[in-house]
Design an enzyme around this catalytic site. Structure first.
Site, PDB file in Angstrom:
ATOM      1  N   HIS A   1       7.282  -1.312  -3.191  1.00 34.31           N
ATOM      2  CA  HIS A   1       6.150  -0.382  -3.094  1.00 34.31           C
ATOM      3  C   HIS A   1       6.734   1.033  -3.093  1.00 34.31           C
ATOM      4  CE1 HIS A   1       2.112   0.877  -1.327  1.00 34.31           C
ATOM      5  NE2 HIS A   1       2.862   1.946  -1.120  1.00 34.31           N
TER       6      HIS A   1
ATOM      7  N   HIS B   1       6.550   5.311  -3.983  1.00 33.88           N
ATOM      8  CA  HIS B   1       5.788   6.536  -4.216  1.00 33.88           C
ATOM      9  C   HIS B   1       6.597   7.415  -5.171  1.00 33.88           C
ATOM     10  CE1 HIS B   1       2.496   6.341  -1.054  1.00 33.88           C
ATOM     11  NE2 HIS B   1       3.175   5.212  -0.902  1.00 33.88           N
TER      12      HIS B   1
ATOM     13  N   CYS C   1       0.284   8.904   2.056  1.00 30.49           N
ATOM     14  CA  CYS C   1       0.166   8.300   3.378  1.00 30.49           C
ATOM     15  C   CYS C   1      -0.307   9.338   4.384  1.00 30.49           C
ATOM     16  CB  CYS C   1       1.514   7.718   3.821  1.00 30.49           C
ATOM     17  SG  CYS C   1       1.465   6.996   5.481  1.00 30.49           S
TER      18      CYS C   1
ATOM     19  N   ASN D   1       1.285   7.109  -5.094  1.00 32.23           N
ATOM     20  CA  ASN D   1       2.046   5.924  -5.456  1.00 32.23           C
ATOM     21  C   ASN D   1       2.480   6.020  -6.917  1.00 32.23           C
ATOM     22  OD1 ASN D   1       1.439   3.728  -3.139  1.00 32.23           O
ATOM     23  ND2 ASN D   1      -0.381   4.980  -3.484  1.00 32.23           N
TER      24      ASN D   1
END
Length: 303
Positions: free
Chosen positions: A207, A209, A240, A249
């Site tokens: 995951h 960014h 976030c 992201n």
């Protein structure tokens, strides 16, 4: 290690992508976003978050979103559930998967939820047990697995430790998250390989960014480390609310362009995702944060 022949994309725009928007995104827009993504062929869509609306007001309509979407057979619709109350709300909304989220950074834990990493993991035990009893998929996300906005680089050992704890809780997938987008490709490879020594790599996801423009490079590094599940957000939406400086992201369009260009199967219609990225960005009043998405959209207009 050879690259995977197929990759599962977990689409996070409806939850991680929209949670940081300053203006409330109408419920019907969220529902249409999920439906468009379903039609594009995603196997897993992060669709809602059952957290306190006091902390994340953008996600206050999770139950309404889940009630309004058109569910595509074979697609997993997941939601974030930080505690038992959130789990019960998610279960009532008939989600297919619940996600718990911890941190590999001691400083991040202390600054944001006033407890240690060990205490935070203990708080997830009732949720994990409830998910097991209910027969619901449980996914664990590890934030700040590479860098932390407060303590800087996070040790590989800390990330491995939290991953092992998530596995012990019964998580069937564990997300290794570059929450502030500061990781390098070398670091991603090192951390992923270290975690994979303790957790089946088929259960791990990356995951990333794109704060420093390294999102796509880090996706490739994860693939080279044997990871075949990648999180991405259409139009590069996201950030976030608890991590200062974290921008969007990595864009799904960019990831799909990379994967399809390498002959890796995803089962996702890139053209459909490009259209969706342009549509949601227009609704939000800004240009999509996706190089591939914007280039492909411009090419369509010229055709």
């Amino acid at each position: 290690m050879s690259l995977p022949t197929a990759v599962k994309i977990v689409e996070v725009a409806p939850r991680d992508g929209l949670q940081n928007e300053s203006a409330f995104v109408p419920t019907d827009v969220k529902i249409e976003l999920v439906n468009r993504l379903s039609q594009a062929g995603f196997q897993n869509i992060e669709s809602a978050s059952f957290v306190s609306p006091k902390w994340v007001p953008q996600m206050a309509d999770g139950a309404d979103v889940m009630a309004g979407i058109a569910r595509r057979p074979g697609t997993i619709y997941s939601a974030l559930t930080p505690n038992l109350r959130g789990f019960e709300a998610a279960q009532a909304a008939k989600v297919d998967e619940v996600a718990i989220f911890g941190s590999a950074s001691e400083a991040f834990c202390q600054r944001n939820i006033n407890c240690s990493i060990e205490e935070s993991i203990a708080r997830f035990e009732p949720v994990a047990q409830a998910a097991k009893v209910a027969g619901l998929r449980l996914r664990g996300s590890i934030s700040c697995a590479f860098h932390c906005p407060y303590q800087g680089e996070v040790s590989v050992e800390s990330t491995v430790n939290v991953a092992r704890r998530m596995l012990a809780l019964g998580c069937v997938e564990i997300d290794i998250c570059d929450t502030i987008g500061a990781a390098s490709a070398t670091q991603v490879g090192r951390v992923m390989r270290a975690v994979a020594e303790h957790v089946d790599p088929a259960m791990l996801s990356g995951h990333f960014h794109d704060t420093y423009g390294q999102g796509v490079a880090n996706v490739l590094a994860a693939l080279q480390a044997g990871i075949s599940i990648i999180h991405a957000s259409t139009a590069g939406l996201g950030g976030c609310p608890y991590a200062k400086g974290a921008t969007g992201n990595v864009a799904t369009e960019d990831v799909l362009y990379l994967l399809h260009g390498m002959g890796i199967e995803t089962g996702i219609d890139l053209d459909s995702v490009v259209d969706t990225g342009q549509w949601i960005s227009s609704h939000l009043g800004r240009k999509a944060s996706s190089n591939a998405g914007n280039a492909l959209a411009a090419r369509k207009q010229l055709a």
